[in-house]
Design an enzyme around this catalytic site. Structure first.
Site, short mmCIF file in Angstrom:
data_model
loop_
_atom_site.label_atom_id
_atom_site.label_comp_id
_atom_site.label_asym_id
_atom_site.label_seq_id
_atom_site.Cartn_x
_atom_site.Cartn_y
_atom_site.Cartn_z
N LYS A 79 12.79 60.18 61.08
CA LYS A 79 12.95 61.20 62.13
C LYS A 79 14.42 61.50 62.39
O LYS A 79 14.83 62.66 62.41
CB LYS A 79 12.30 60.69 63.44
CG LYS A 79 12.64 61.53 64.66
CD LYS A 79 11.98 61.01 65.91
CE LYS A 79 12.81 60.07 66.74
NZ LYS A 79 13.96 60.66 67.43
N ASN A 80 15.20 60.45 62.59
CA ASN A 80 16.59 60.69 62.99
C ASN A 80 17.44 61.24 61.85
O ASN A 80 18.52 61.78 62.09
CB ASN A 80 17.21 59.40 63.54
CG ASN A 80 16.65 59.05 64.90
OD1 ASN A 80 15.88 59.82 65.47
ND2 ASN A 80 17.01 57.89 65.42
N CYS A 111 17.11 61.58 79.99
CA CYS A 111 15.81 61.33 79.36
C CYS A 111 15.32 59.98 79.83
O CYS A 111 15.92 59.37 80.71
CB CYS A 111 15.92 61.38 77.85
SG CYS A 111 16.66 59.92 77.18
N ARG A 157 22.13 60.86 79.52
CA ARG A 157 22.52 61.11 78.13
C ARG A 157 23.58 62.20 78.15
O ARG A 157 23.28 63.38 77.90
CB ARG A 157 21.32 61.56 77.27
CG ARG A 157 20.15 60.61 77.22
CD ARG A 157 20.26 59.52 76.19
NE ARG A 157 20.24 59.94 74.82
CZ ARG A 157 19.21 59.77 73.98
NH1 ARG A 157 18.10 59.24 74.40
NH2 ARG A 157 19.31 60.14 72.72
N ASP A 215 17.11 51.09 69.04
CA ASP A 215 15.73 51.57 68.93
C ASP A 215 14.76 50.47 68.50
O ASP A 215 13.56 50.59 68.71
CB ASP A 215 15.65 52.74 67.92
CG ASP A 215 16.27 54.01 68.48
OD1 ASP A 215 16.60 54.05 69.67
OD2 ASP A 215 16.42 54.98 67.70
N ARG A 256 6.18 61.67 68.94
CA ARG A 256 7.51 62.23 68.68
C ARG A 256 8.13 61.59 67.44
O ARG A 256 8.92 62.22 66.75
CB ARG A 256 8.45 61.96 69.87
CG ARG A 256 8.21 62.84 71.08
CD ARG A 256 9.29 62.56 72.11
NE ARG A 256 10.57 62.43 71.46
CZ ARG A 256 11.51 61.53 71.75
NH1 ARG A 256 11.32 60.67 72.74
NH2 ARG A 256 12.64 61.48 71.09
C1 UD1 Z 1 20.76 58.75 68.25
C2 UD1 Z 1 19.32 58.54 67.87
C3 UD1 Z 1 18.64 57.56 68.81
C4 UD1 Z 1 19.42 56.26 68.84
C5 UD1 Z 1 20.89 56.52 69.17
C6 UD1 Z 1 21.74 55.27 69.08
C7 UD1 Z 1 18.73 60.68 66.91
C8 UD1 Z 1 17.91 61.91 67.01
N1 UD1 Z 1 18.64 59.83 67.93
O1 UD1 Z 1 20.77 59.32 69.55
O2 UD1 Z 1 17.33 57.32 68.35
O3 UD1 Z 1 18.88 55.42 69.83
O4 UD1 Z 1 21.43 57.49 68.24
O5 UD1 Z 1 21.65 54.71 67.82
O6 UD1 Z 1 19.40 60.43 65.93
N2 UD1 Z 1 27.26 59.26 74.66
C9 UD1 Z 1 28.19 59.75 75.56
N3 UD1 Z 1 28.60 61.05 75.42
C10 UD1 Z 1 28.12 61.86 74.43
C11 UD1 Z 1 27.18 61.33 73.51
C12 UD1 Z 1 26.76 60.02 73.65
O7 UD1 Z 1 28.63 59.05 76.46
O8 UD1 Z 1 28.54 63.02 74.37
C13 UD1 Z 1 26.79 57.85 74.79
C14 UD1 Z 1 25.29 57.77 75.06
O9 UD1 Z 1 24.98 57.94 76.43
C15 UD1 Z 1 24.98 56.39 74.55
C16 UD1 Z 1 25.93 56.23 73.37
O10 UD1 Z 1 26.95 57.21 73.55
O11 UD1 Z 1 25.30 55.43 75.54
C17 UD1 Z 1 25.29 56.43 72.02
O12 UD1 Z 1 24.62 57.67 72.00
P1 UD1 Z 1 24.48 58.51 70.66
O13 UD1 Z 1 24.94 57.71 69.50
O14 UD1 Z 1 25.08 59.84 70.86
O15 UD1 Z 1 22.91 58.67 70.55
P2 UD1 Z 1 22.12 59.97 70.13
O16 UD1 Z 1 22.81 60.69 69.04
O17 UD1 Z 1 21.73 60.73 71.34
#
Ligand code: UD1
Length: 423
Positions: free
Chosen positions: A22-23, A115, A120, A304, A396
């Protein structure tokens, strides 16, 4: 609403093929906007998040069809906005920002919001796009991005965010000159995105390391990719085997992407062996405590997989400390697991689990995607029937989880209720 009926106490036996990731596929679907022609994705899982991403492409005026292969035709998109309803169907919709800027020079979207896992923020996504020259305004819940010409830049991410790295990589493909992304996420899904962008003709290096270099280019006319195996789905079925006991083989798996999970299962006393494309696990009796489970960005223990490993440890002989470093509300499944008789003390970002000898069936509510799958896994190890009410979270991310578990001999069936039917 789906209702899962799980009767525990039946060991799992047999083999199943791991679904496509998925990711990995979601950012590739978004990146297909860069392609001025067709993209064909094989091994694409059938998931509601994939449907949501495809619906966004269709709204933008592209065509897409999913049978065995997901075929996307991005020749003539007709708009550059995503309405709130579509943005809210999938948190990862923010990954369309970079591709829209790259293709149209503008994007109008709404804030994806928080979420089930807590806040997020998307500040790192917006920072990366601003570095590339985008002008971004945020008003209430709307985000407007414009760029009269993206230009290569140095992007230093404060955290190795997976989504922000992906947005930066995709937008940098349309920028004039070179871009360097520092402190990039190193997850395998980043390597898949790099592979796809290369099929479009991108000069891009470094995925899997903390520094990624991209040189802007004009995309080639057609692209394709085989979606790699889903490492979290693989971890899920391995943990189901620990909960239920038994012996299963996963085919089309990628053990290299699961090192910390396989190490934890090994410490728990499971016999785990891995070969090219395969993982075999035999789990009998109560597991041993694997030591602390501390989530970190890749190559650390994946956040995850933490709920799944918690499920697999509910009957451990000993105590296990879970420490969550990525998401603030990662433990919502733990309160539901307590209904099975689990002994878990919650002090976020920590959870202390003391294994119990037996679990009993219970009615539970699935709190989020991985938490829901973890409740199904936990119920496989409980005596009697459990009922898990799920508001579409599991669909999902899992392509036929109930079918896969039945193939392994589990007593699991799932019914979909109409919105106003009583639970
Ligand atoms: C992706 C994965 C999700 C996984 C996560 C961490 C997908 C679709 N989803 O989510 O399943 O759990 O990586 O491995 O690939 N953060 C900020 N600011 C930002 C973006 C992120 O502070 O602009 C923080 C988030 O709140 C979190 C951390 O960074 O604490 C990691 O998030 P991130 O790696 O961005 O996760 P996703 O890409 O949303």
């Amino acid at each position: 609403m789906s209702i899962w009926h799980v009767t525990g106490g039946r060991p799992l036996r047999g083999r199943i093929r791991v679904q496509g990731s998925k990711n990995a596929v979601l950012p590739v679907i978004a990146a297909s906007l860069l392609c001025p022609n067709e993209t064909e994705l094989t091994n694409c899982p059938h998931l509601s998040d994939v449907d949501a991403a495809v619906d966004i492409l269709r709204y933008l005026g592209c065509q897409a069809r999913q049978e065995d292969v997901l075929s996307i035709d991005t020749r003539s998109p007709s708009r550059c906005d995503i309405p709130k309803e579509l943005m809210h169907r999938m948190r990862s919709s923010v990954i369309f920002l970079g591709p829209m800027l790259a293709r149209f020079g503008e994007a109008e979207v709404s804030v994806p919001g928080g979420c089930e896992l807590g806040k997020r923020p998307i500040d790192l996504h917006l920072y990366a796009l601003r570095q590339l020259g985008a002008e971004i305004t945020e008003q209430e819940n709307a985000i407007s991005c414009r760029a009269t010409g993206l230009r290569g830049a140095e992007i230093s991410l404060a955290l190795p965010s997976v989504g922000a790295t992906e947005n930066a990589m995709i937008a940098a493909c349309a920028a004039e000159g070179s871009t360097v992304i520092y402190n990039a996420a190193r997850e395998p899904e980043i390597e898949t995105l790099q592979e796809y962008l290369r099929t479009l003709g991108a000069e891009i290096h470094g995925a899997g390391s903390p520094v990624i270099r991209v040189t802007g280019f004009s995309p080639r006319s057609a692209a394709g990719l085989r979606v790699p195996p889903d490492r979290i789905a693989a971890a899920t079925y391995l943990c189901c085997a620990v909960c239920a006991g038994g012996e299963i083989r996963l085919t089309d798996a990628e053990p290299r992407h699961l090192t910390p999970v396989l190490e934890a299962l090994h410490k728990m006393g499971c016999a785990v062996s891995a070969g090219p494309g395969e993982i075999h696990i035999a789990a009998h009796g109560r597991p041993h405590a694997p030591g602390a489970v501390v989530t970190r960005p890749y190559p650390g223990f994946p956040t995850d997989a933490s709920p799944l490993l918690m499920a697999a440890n509910l009957r451990t002989a000993g105590t296990v400390m879970f420490i969550e470093n990525i998401f603030e509300s990662r433990f919502r499944h733990a309160c539901e697991m307590q209904k099975l008789g689990a002994d878990i003390i919650l002090r976020p970002p920590m959870a202390l689990l003391s294994g119990v000898e037996t679990l009993h069936g219970a009615r539970m509510f699935s709190p989020d995607l991985r938490g829901g799958a973890a409740l199904v896994a936990a119920a496989l190890g409980a005596e009697g029937e459990s009922i898990i009410a799920d508001l579409g979270h599991i669909a999902r991310g899992y392509d036929g989880m109930d079918r896969c578990l039945r193939e392994l001999g589990a007593e699991v069936w799932m019914e979909n209720l109409l919105p106003d039917e009583p639970v």
